[in-house]
Design a protein around this motif. Sequence first.
Motif, mmCIF file in Angstrom:
data_model
loop_
_atom_site.group_PDB
_atom_site.id
_atom_site.type_symbol
_atom_site.label_atom_id
_atom_site.label_comp_id
_atom_site.label_asym_id
_atom_site.label_seq_id
_atom_site.Cartn_x
_atom_site.Cartn_y
_atom_site.Cartn_z
ATOM 1 N N ALA A 81 61.899 43.781 94.172
ATOM 2 C CA ALA A 81 60.875 43.756 93.120
ATOM 3 C C ALA A 81 59.526 43.340 93.690
ATOM 4 O O ALA A 81 58.480 43.926 93.367
ATOM 5 N N SER A 82 59.528 42.343 94.562
ATOM 6 C CA SER A 82 58.286 41.869 95.168
ATOM 7 C C SER A 82 57.633 42.956 96.004
ATOM 8 O O SER A 82 56.432 43.217 95.889
ATOM 9 N N GLN A 83 58.438 43.610 96.854
ATOM 10 C CA GLN A 83 57.864 44.637 97.718
ATOM 11 C C GLN A 83 57.350 45.815 96.904
ATOM 12 O O GLN A 83 56.288 46.373 97.196
ATOM 13 N N LEU A 84 58.090 46.206 95.890
ATOM 14 C CA LEU A 84 57.673 47.330 95.058
ATOM 15 C C LEU A 84 56.327 47.056 94.395
ATOM 16 O O LEU A 84 55.412 47.886 94.448
ATOM 17 N N VAL A 85 56.185 45.892 93.795
ATOM 18 C CA VAL A 85 54.940 45.572 93.086
ATOM 19 C C VAL A 85 53.782 45.420 94.059
ATOM 20 O O VAL A 85 52.679 45.940 93.826
ATOM 21 N N SER A 101 49.792 46.229 78.388
ATOM 22 C CA SER A 101 48.936 45.399 77.535
ATOM 23 C C SER A 101 49.254 43.914 77.649
ATOM 24 O O SER A 101 48.350 43.069 77.668
ATOM 25 N N GLU A 102 50.548 43.570 77.761
ATOM 26 C CA GLU A 102 50.958 42.175 77.645
ATOM 27 C C GLU A 102 51.119 41.442 78.982
ATOM 28 O O GLU A 102 51.061 40.210 79.032
ATOM 29 N N LEU A 103 51.331 42.178 80.071
ATOM 30 C CA LEU A 103 51.476 41.544 81.385
ATOM 31 C C LEU A 103 50.156 41.646 82.147
ATOM 32 O O LEU A 103 49.415 42.614 81.995
ATOM 33 N N HIS A 104 49.909 40.653 82.999
ATOM 34 C CA HIS A 104 48.591 40.606 83.637
ATOM 35 C C HIS A 104 48.615 40.359 85.142
ATOM 36 O O HIS A 104 47.844 40.974 85.873
ATOM 37 N N THR A 105 49.483 39.484 85.634
ATOM 38 C CA THR A 105 49.434 39.094 87.039
ATOM 39 C C THR A 105 50.527 39.780 87.854
ATOM 40 O O THR A 105 51.493 40.333 87.318
ATOM 41 N N VAL A 134 50.099 47.970 94.597
ATOM 42 C CA VAL A 134 48.686 47.558 94.550
ATOM 43 C C VAL A 134 48.103 47.425 95.958
ATOM 44 O O VAL A 134 47.102 46.740 96.181
ATOM 45 N N ASP A 135 48.776 48.076 96.930
ATOM 46 C CA ASP A 135 48.275 48.157 98.309
ATOM 47 C C ASP A 135 48.133 46.803 98.987
ATOM 48 O O ASP A 135 47.150 46.545 99.711
ATOM 49 N N LEU A 136 49.106 45.927 98.758
ATOM 50 C CA LEU A 136 49.142 44.646 99.439
ATOM 51 C C LEU A 136 50.378 44.579 100.338
ATOM 52 O O LEU A 136 51.427 45.119 99.984
ATOM 53 N N GLU A 159 45.985 49.583 88.307
ATOM 54 C CA GLU A 159 47.050 48.973 89.099
ATOM 55 C C GLU A 159 48.303 48.745 88.258
ATOM 56 O O GLU A 159 49.428 48.986 88.713
ATOM 57 N N LYS A 160 48.114 48.294 87.017
ATOM 58 C CA LYS A 160 49.259 48.103 86.121
ATOM 59 C C LYS A 160 50.006 49.418 85.916
ATOM 60 O O LYS A 160 51.239 49.465 85.951
ATOM 61 N N ALA A 161 49.266 50.483 85.707
ATOM 62 C CA ALA A 161 49.892 51.787 85.468
ATOM 63 C C ALA A 161 50.689 52.233 86.688
ATOM 64 O O ALA A 161 51.778 52.817 86.564
ATOM 65 N N ARG A 162 50.171 51.935 87.876
ATOM 66 C CA ARG A 162 50.874 52.345 89.094
ATOM 67 C C ARG A 162 52.152 51.519 89.269
ATOM 68 O O ARG A 162 53.186 52.060 89.658
ATOM 69 N N VAL A 163 52.099 50.229 88.977
ATOM 70 C CA VAL A 163 53.301 49.409 89.058
ATOM 71 C C VAL A 163 54.357 49.934 88.086
ATOM 72 O O VAL A 163 55.528 50.094 88.443
#
Length: 305
Positions: A44-48, A10-14, A52-54, A71-75
């Motif tokens: 952390a960068s690679q995991l996130v 809910s609170e995080l977005h990017t 999201v398939d980037l 995407e948030k749920a998958r992260v």
Amino acid sequence: MKSDQAAVISELHTLRDFMRWALSEFSRHQVFFGHGHAEAWDEASQLVLNAVDLPWDTNPAVLDGRLTQAEKARVVDFVSQRTLERKPLPYITGEAWFMGLPFNVDERVLIPRSPVAELIAAGFEPWLRPGPVNRILDLCTGSGCIGIACAYAFEEAEVDLADISTDALEVAQANIARHALEDRVRACQGDLFAAVEGETYDLIVSNPPYVDADDLASMPEEYGHEPALALGSGPDGLDITRRILQMAAQHLTPEGLLVVEVGNSEVHLMQSLPELPLVWVELEQGGNGIFVITAEELRAHADLL
């Protein structure tokens, strides 16, 4: 925990928000980094990004893009696997890199991280005799990463990937196909050289199980996800290496070379076979415990084995 995850979603977005949060979670849970990145921020960068398939080298401008709820749920799921289950990152993403090459990995195989990569990049010079290399064996191959990297380094060579584990060889076979090397690389099942009975090679490379009993008992939780068959090898970590030394000469050409990684069990091997003329490689990029020995030297010192 579910309420905490709901708040995060809910609170995080990017992407940047979630990378920072993942970094905090890594610190809070004191995860161990040894299967991909040495730095928490890189992991952390690679995991996130992977969630999201980037790709890892995504334009930094994208980091301020907002995520969808899915995407948030998958992260959050990926971070949970990494922190609560202590699952190494490559097992979460299903991919690891070795010598700049991507490989499929899962819990049937070790995560590629061998310092043998430095020797492959150098063409095993100065230890490998001059001239063409026609046949290579990657013994105890696991994912096949060492043998497949050798196939890239020696473009004319045929490469056999041998392992006792049929599960591991399924992964290796998938990696052979991923790199379109079916015409030069094959997977062979069996206990050490039984997988390639009657065959000889110019180069045998092996990263066998070599963790001794004390180290095995004290390893971080992350290693518990790797196959035990591929880690431990008796009280001093050398049960399998001794068998390789005893049999390798029969499977090497007259001027062939054996290369074996034994990690921290290097000390045990030097103590147990002090008269065997093993050459211990000095690694510029870090790591330890890799020896080389020629077929001629193995045959000349067969009485020690």
